[in-house]
Structures are given as C-alpha cells and as structure tokens.
Write an enzyme that holds these catalytic residues in place. Sequence first.
Site, PDB file in Angstrom:
ATOM      1  N   GLY A  55     -51.242  56.769 -89.748  1.00 33.79           N
ATOM      2  CA  GLY A  55     -51.274  58.205 -90.016  1.00 33.79           C
ATOM      3  C   GLY A  55     -52.699  58.588 -90.359  1.00 33.79           C
ATOM      4  O   GLY A  55     -53.640  58.095 -89.744  1.00 33.79           O
ATOM      5  N   GLU A  56     -52.869  59.446 -91.323  1.00 35.36           N
ATOM      6  CA  GLU A  56     -54.195  59.850 -91.792  1.00 35.36           C
ATOM      7  C   GLU A  56     -54.436  59.202 -93.152  1.00 35.36           C
ATOM      8  O   GLU A  56     -53.795  59.561 -94.141  1.00 35.36           O
ATOM      9  CB  GLU A  56     -54.280  61.374 -91.912  1.00 35.36           C
ATOM     10  CG  GLU A  56     -54.162  62.114 -90.586  1.00 35.36           C
ATOM     11  CD  GLU A  56     -55.401  61.944 -89.726  1.00 35.36           C
ATOM     12  OE1 GLU A  56     -56.462  61.529 -90.257  1.00 35.36           O
ATOM     13  OE2 GLU A  56     -55.302  62.221 -88.508  1.00 35.36           O
ATOM     14  N   SER A  57     -55.368  58.269 -93.201  1.00 39.26           N
ATOM     15  CA  SER A  57     -55.594  57.531 -94.449  1.00 39.26           C
ATOM     16  C   SER A  57     -56.011  58.456 -95.585  1.00 39.26           C
ATOM     17  O   SER A  57     -55.633  58.246 -96.741  1.00 39.26           O
ATOM     18  CB  SER A  57     -56.646  56.435 -94.243  1.00 39.26           C
ATOM     19  OG  SER A  57     -57.903  56.978 -93.879  1.00 39.26           O
ATOM     20  N   CYS A  87     -52.908  50.267 -89.101  1.00 39.16           N
ATOM     21  CA  CYS A  87     -53.885  51.326 -88.810  1.00 39.16           C
ATOM     22  C   CYS A  87     -54.362  51.982 -90.115  1.00 39.16           C
ATOM     23  O   CYS A  87     -55.139  51.395 -90.851  1.00 39.16           O
ATOM     24  CB  CYS A  87     -53.303  52.329 -87.825  1.00 39.16           C
ATOM     25  SG  CYS A  87     -54.572  53.322 -87.003  1.00 39.16           S
ATOM     26  N   ARG A 121     -63.400  53.246 -90.267  1.00 38.34           N
ATOM     27  CA  ARG A 121     -62.380  54.162 -89.768  1.00 38.34           C
ATOM     28  C   ARG A 121     -62.697  54.621 -88.338  1.00 38.34           C
ATOM     29  O   ARG A 121     -63.854  54.769 -87.967  1.00 38.34           O
ATOM     30  CB  ARG A 121     -62.289  55.409 -90.657  1.00 38.34           C
ATOM     31  CG  ARG A 121     -61.962  55.147 -92.105  1.00 38.34           C
ATOM     32  CD  ARG A 121     -61.920  56.425 -92.936  1.00 38.34           C
ATOM     33  NE  ARG A 121     -63.116  57.229 -92.725  1.00 38.34           N
ATOM     34  CZ  ARG A 121     -63.118  58.441 -92.189  1.00 38.34           C
ATOM     35  NH1 ARG A 121     -61.982  59.002 -91.798  1.00 38.34           N
ATOM     36  NH2 ARG A 121     -64.247  59.114 -92.044  1.00 38.34           N
ATOM     37  N   ILE A 157     -54.757  53.562 -81.589  1.00 36.65           N
ATOM     38  CA  ILE A 157     -54.871  55.017 -81.628  1.00 36.65           C
ATOM     39  C   ILE A 157     -55.812  55.385 -82.767  1.00 36.65           C
ATOM     40  O   ILE A 157     -55.437  55.341 -83.939  1.00 36.65           O
ATOM     41  CB  ILE A 157     -53.493  55.679 -81.828  1.00 36.65           C
ATOM     42  CG1 ILE A 157     -52.500  55.202 -80.760  1.00 36.65           C
ATOM     43  CG2 ILE A 157     -53.619  57.202 -81.810  1.00 36.65           C
ATOM     44  CD1 ILE A 157     -51.068  55.621 -81.024  1.00 36.65           C
ATOM     45  N   ARG A 158     -57.051  55.696 -82.424  1.00 36.00           N
ATOM     46  CA  ARG A 158     -58.076  55.970 -83.448  1.00 36.00           C
ATOM     47  C   ARG A 158     -58.108  54.858 -84.486  1.00 36.00           C
ATOM     48  O   ARG A 158     -58.210  55.101 -85.684  1.00 36.00           O
ATOM     49  CB  ARG A 158     -57.821  57.324 -84.115  1.00 36.00           C
ATOM     50  CG  ARG A 158     -57.936  58.509 -83.182  1.00 36.00           C
ATOM     51  CD  ARG A 158     -57.466  59.790 -83.870  1.00 36.00           C
ATOM     52  NE  ARG A 158     -58.252  60.054 -85.062  1.00 36.00           N
ATOM     53  CZ  ARG A 158     -57.820  60.795 -86.085  1.00 36.00           C
ATOM     54  NH1 ARG A 158     -56.604  61.307 -86.062  1.00 36.00           N
ATOM     55  NH2 ARG A 158     -58.595  61.012 -87.119  1.00 36.00           N
ATOM     56  N   HIS A 206     -50.601  49.531 -83.745  1.00 32.02           N
ATOM     57  CA  HIS A 206     -49.288  50.063 -84.088  1.00 32.02           C
ATOM     58  C   HIS A 206     -48.160  49.290 -83.385  1.00 32.02           C
ATOM     59  O   HIS A 206     -47.652  49.742 -82.359  1.00 32.02           O
ATOM     60  CB  HIS A 206     -49.187  51.535 -83.667  1.00 32.02           C
ATOM     61  CG  HIS A 206     -50.124  52.455 -84.365  1.00 32.02           C
ATOM     62  ND1 HIS A 206     -49.745  53.211 -85.459  1.00 32.02           N
ATOM     63  CD2 HIS A 206     -51.418  52.764 -84.127  1.00 32.02           C
ATOM     64  CE1 HIS A 206     -50.769  53.935 -85.853  1.00 32.02           C
ATOM     65  NE2 HIS A 206     -51.791  53.682 -85.070  1.00 32.02           N
ATOM     66  N   GLU A 208     -45.181  49.142 -84.177  1.00 33.15           N
ATOM     67  CA  GLU A 208     -43.934  49.893 -84.310  1.00 33.15           C
ATOM     68  C   GLU A 208     -43.708  50.870 -83.156  1.00 33.15           C
ATOM     69  O   GLU A 208     -42.587  51.351 -82.966  1.00 33.15           O
ATOM     70  CB  GLU A 208     -43.903  50.649 -85.642  1.00 33.15           C
ATOM     71  CG  GLU A 208     -44.845  51.827 -85.758  1.00 33.15           C
ATOM     72  CD  GLU A 208     -46.286  51.469 -86.037  1.00 33.15           C
ATOM     73  OE1 GLU A 208     -47.112  52.382 -86.134  1.00 33.15           O
ATOM     74  OE2 GLU A 208     -46.592  50.254 -86.156  1.00 33.15           O
TER      75      GLU A 208
END
Length: 227
Positions: A55-57, A87, A121, A157-158, A206, A208
Amino acid sequence: MVNNPQTSSPLVGVLALQGDVREHLHALEAVGARAVGVRRPSELAAVDGLVIPGGESTTIDKLARIFELAEPIKERIAAGMPVYGSCAGMILLAKEIADPAKDLEGRPQQSFGGLDITVRRNAFGRQRESFETDLDFKGLDFSAGEAGVDPVHAVFIRGPWVERVGPEVEILAQVDPDKARHTDTLHGLARIVAVRSGKLLATSFHPEVTGEKRIHELFIRMIRGEA
C-alpha cells in the site's frame, strides 16, 4: 495468548489500515491459517503473527500512530512476534529508510523497525514501470518436486529494494539487472528483494496478487517454528 500456533491453526492478523488487506487474508486462509484484520491494539494482542500489506507506507505509518498501533506493534516485534511485510510492509519493517517521505512540517516518515536493513522506496520506478519476473527464492525447500523448487513469479508495483543488510539478515531473493522494467535503475547490480531475520520476513513484491502461496506458507511455518 490462548492459541498455540504449534498445535493448531495459527491466528494471523493483517494490518488493516490501508493497502491490499483482503488479498493477504485470502492467501493466509488458503495455506491453513485463520486470518483477521487488525485495527486495534486489542486485536493485535490476540494474534500469533502479523502481515503488513502493500500500500502506501507513509499512510500506513500515519494511521498506525493515529490508531495507537505503532508502539504496540514495535513492542510485539521486540518480544518476538513473527511478522511478514510485503512491499510497503518491507519499508515499515526496515530499521532505516534511505529516502523517507516527509510531512508538511519536514518530519520524516517512521517505521516499526525490527529488520536491520536499509530500503529505498519506489526504487524500481513508478506505477507504469511495474514489472513481473521469476525469482530463485531460498527457504522454499518444503515445496520441492522432482525437478527441485520452482521459481517464484513476482510482481513489482512501485517496489522498494534493499540497499544494506545487517549481519543477522539472510538474503532470500534478488532481481538480476536484465529482469527489471527499467534496467538502468539497477546500474548493473542485482537488487535484494526478499530478506529474513529470525521471525521477520519481508519481500519487495506482492505474492498475494499472483496466486503464489508459498511465501505465506513459509511465514506460517515460521510462526509454527517449522522454518
């Protein structure tokens, strides 16, 4: 804790503040765990292990402090709770963030710590530079067939990468320079994308979202003391 993860199906929490929570819950249940979302300290206290999702850390960091979960998570990590971070979760488990985001007052984002690593990041690029590749992944011998252990198909993903590992940290997987979407960002070097230290596990990618269940199975084995 009333549950004994060595003799029963472990109860695993997924930090449910932001990110791909549902996917992790499904993956954990698919490998035999009982999975619950964690939003309160009381819910954290009941679990045998914790997953910190992608997600967004920065958002997860802020919400963890707002929901008064940050310190309890740090305390349970220090006490030996198994934790898997994917991630953004890898960033939040890192002792050091090479390029931390800063809030409006210039304060850098925080992490829960526990893993003696330095992460960067969004190291592999922006959303449009997401990519997939197969990885040789250590520690999955339990899944070996006649031809050995199949590679892990990883989606980035990023994603972050690990720039430094401490002496107690084991490197589980790396991305080769010719496998990333933007190979020039790797500068000809393999980049570390999965690590383990004791009961802490982290991946840049990821599992999952691809149907790859072995990373979650490894984590369950860690909770049970089998790996």
